[in-house]
Design a protein around this motif. Structure first.
Motif, PDB file in Angstrom:
ATOM      1  N   LEU A 102      39.434 -88.068  74.951  1.00  0.00           N
ATOM      2  CA  LEU A 102      38.516 -88.411  73.863  1.00  0.00           C
ATOM      3  C   LEU A 102      37.151 -88.815  74.400  1.00  0.00           C
ATOM      4  N   PRO A 129      23.738 -87.924  68.371  1.00  0.00           N
ATOM      5  CA  PRO A 129      24.878 -86.994  68.375  1.00  0.00           C
ATOM      6  C   PRO A 129      24.693 -85.845  69.363  1.00  0.00           C
ATOM      7  N   SER A 141      25.218 -86.961  72.874  1.00  0.00           N
ATOM      8  CA  SER A 141      26.641 -87.202  73.083  1.00  0.00           C
ATOM      9  C   SER A 141      27.418 -85.892  73.268  1.00  0.00           C
ATOM     10  N   VAL A 142      27.054 -84.885  72.483  1.00  0.00           N
ATOM     11  CA  VAL A 142      27.694 -83.570  72.625  1.00  0.00           C
ATOM     12  C   VAL A 142      27.457 -83.043  74.037  1.00  0.00           C
ATOM     13  N   THR A 201      36.444 -78.599  73.304  1.00  0.00           N
ATOM     14  CA  THR A 201      36.928 -79.967  73.109  1.00  0.00           C
ATOM     15  C   THR A 201      35.855 -80.986  73.496  1.00  0.00           C
ATOM     16  N   VAL A 242      33.375 -81.140  70.605  1.00  0.00           N
ATOM     17  CA  VAL A 242      33.909 -81.790  69.404  1.00  0.00           C
ATOM     18  C   VAL A 242      34.077 -83.303  69.609  1.00  0.00           C
ATOM     19  N   THR A 243      34.695 -83.689  70.734  1.00  0.00           N
ATOM     20  CA  THR A 243      34.855 -85.126  70.971  1.00  0.00           C
ATOM     21  C   THR A 243      33.489 -85.784  71.141  1.00  0.00           C
ATOM     22  N   ALA A 298      30.739 -84.852  69.696  1.00  0.00           N
ATOM     23  CA  ALA A 298      30.132 -84.965  68.368  1.00  0.00           C
ATOM     24  C   ALA A 298      30.710 -86.158  67.605  1.00  0.00           C
ATOM     25  N   VAL A 299      32.021 -86.345  67.715  1.00  0.00           N
ATOM     26  CA  VAL A 299      32.662 -87.467  67.017  1.00  0.00           C
ATOM     27  C   VAL A 299      32.156 -88.802  67.596  1.00  0.00           C
ATOM     28  N   ASN A 300      32.181 -88.902  68.922  1.00  0.00           N
ATOM     29  CA  ASN A 300      31.668 -90.117  69.562  1.00  0.00           C
ATOM     30  C   ASN A 300      30.205 -90.349  69.202  1.00  0.00           C
ATOM     31  N   GLY A 330      28.656 -89.408  66.533  1.00  0.00           N
ATOM     32  CA  GLY A 330      28.568 -89.890  65.158  1.00  0.00           C
ATOM     33  C   GLY A 330      28.853 -91.376  65.077  1.00  0.00           C
ATOM     34  N   VAL A 331      29.887 -91.815  65.813  1.00  0.00           N
ATOM     35  CA  VAL A 331      30.243 -93.235  65.834  1.00  0.00           C
ATOM     36  C   VAL A 331      29.077 -94.056  66.399  1.00  0.00           C
TER      37      VAL A 331
END
Lengths: 115, 171
Positions: free
Chosen positions: B43, B109, B112-113, B146, B149-150, B152-154, B156-157
Motif C-alpha cells: 500500500l 495526488p 504521490s502517484v 498498482t 493506484v495506491t 493515487a489513494v495515498n 487523496g488521503v
C-alpha cells in the motif's frame, strides 16, 4: 488537485498497458527455460520434456506439459510458488529471497547460452 | 497564525514523522498483502509520512524521514537483500517526488502517484540488476498500475490531511 495529476495517472496507466501489450505481442510460445541463481546460469532445459529441476537445495522447478512452475521454495513469502505456470517467451518467475529467476527463452535460446 | 518554524520545532516534527513512517511500515508488515497474488504489492502507507515531511518541512527532512524508516525497518524486520530493494525504491521515489513538486505543475495526488510508480520501478530495476536478468520487466506493467493506484489513494488521503493542517508557508 491539478489537472496534471489526472494526466499523470492516466499516462502511467496507459504506459503500463502498452508495455503489457508490447511484451505480450512479441512473445510466442517458448522453446526452453533458463534458470539463474543471482545472475549465474544454472542451466537451460527444453520445455518439450517434463523434468524436475532442484535449484540450490532451496527450491524446485518443474517442467510439465510445456509449462514451467516453481513447485517448491523455502522462501518466506512463497510468491514464486503461487505464480501461475509460464510458457511464453520472456515470461519470468522470480524468487527474490533466494535470488532465483526462471525465464522462458524462445528460438535460439540454446544458442544464446551455448554459443 | 504564523507558520514559521524554529529549527527545534522542525527537528521534533521530523522525528515524529519518522516514527509515524516506521509505525506505518510495521502495519504493512503485519498485513499479508502478498495474498493479493501480485508480487511486491504494497500500500505504501509509509510514504504518507515521507510526503508530509516533504510538504511541511522540505526535501532534506523528507529524505531523513525516509532514511530513518529504512534503517529501522531493516533492523526490526528486514533482510539485507530486502533492504537493497527498499533503498532503490525509496531513493528513486523520493527523487522523483521532489523534482515533480519543484515544477509546481502537480498537486499532492500527482506527486504521490509518481512516488508510488517510481518506488515500484526502482525495485524492479534493482531486481534486474541483482538477479542479472531482464526478464523481470514482465512484472513491470502490473507493478506500474498498482503503484499508480495506491499512490493515487495515498495522495487523496494526504491532500485531505494537508487541506486541514495546511502546507508549509514561506519561512
Amino acid at each position: 488537485m491539478k489537472k496534471n495529476d489526472l494526466f499523470l495517472l492516466l499516462g502511467v496507466l496507459l504506459a503500463a498497458f502498452l508495455l503489457f501489450l508490447g511484451l505480450r505481442l512479441f512473445s510466442g510460445n517458448g522453446e526452453a527455460v533458463e534458470i539463474t541463481v543471482t545472475g549465474d546460469v544454472l542451466g537451460v532445459y527444453p520445455l518439450s520434456e517434463d523434468r524436475i529441476i532442484p535449484v540450490a537445495d532451496c527450491a524446485e522447478v518443474r517442467i510439465e506439459g510445456g509449462r514451467v512452475h516453481m513447485a517448491f521454495s523455502d522462501c518466506p513469502n512463497q510468491i514464486c510458488v503461487r505464480h501461475a505456470p509460464i510458457a511464453r517467451v520472456g515470461q519470468t518467475i522470480v524468487c527474490l529471497p533466494n535470488g532465483i529467476a526462471v525465464r522462458i527463452l524462445g528460438d535460439g535460446g540454446f544458442d544464446a547460452v551455448v554459443g | 497564525m504564523k507558520n514559521t518554524m524554529t529549527k527545534t520545532k522542525k527537528i521534533a516534527l521530523a522525528g515524529l514523522l519518522a516514527a509515524l513512517a516506521f509505525g506505518l511500515s510495521y502495519i504493512e508488515f503485519l498485513l499479508p498483502f502478498d495474498a493479493v497474488g501480485i508480487p511486491g504489492f504494497k500500500l505504501g502507507l509509509a510514504n504518507l509520512a515521507v510526503m508530509l515531511a516533504l510538504y511541511r518541512l522540505g526535501s532534506g527532512e523528507a529524505a531523513a524521514v525516509s532514511g530513518v524508516r529504512l534503517v529501522l525497518s531493516l533492523l526490526l524486520f528486514g533482510s539485507v537483500t530486502g533492504f537493497l530493494y527498499s533503498v532503490a525504491g525509496a531513493v528513486l521515489s523520493l527523487a522523483g517526488m521532489i523534482v515533480l513538486k519543484r515544477t509546481n505543475r502537480f498537486g499532492v495526488p500527482g506527486v504521490s502517484v509518481a512516488g508510488g510508480v517510481l518506488h515500484n520501478a526502482g525495485q524492479t530495476l534493482c531486481a534486474m540488476v541483482i538477479l542479472g536478468t531482464a526478464g523481470i520487466v514482465s512484472y513491470l506493467p502490473l507493478l506500474l498500475i498498482t503503484g499508480a493506484v495506491t499512490g493515487a489513494v495515498n495522495g487523496g488521503v494526504l491532500f485531505m490531511i494537508l487541506k486541514r493542517i495546511g502546507e508549509k508557508k514561506h519561512e
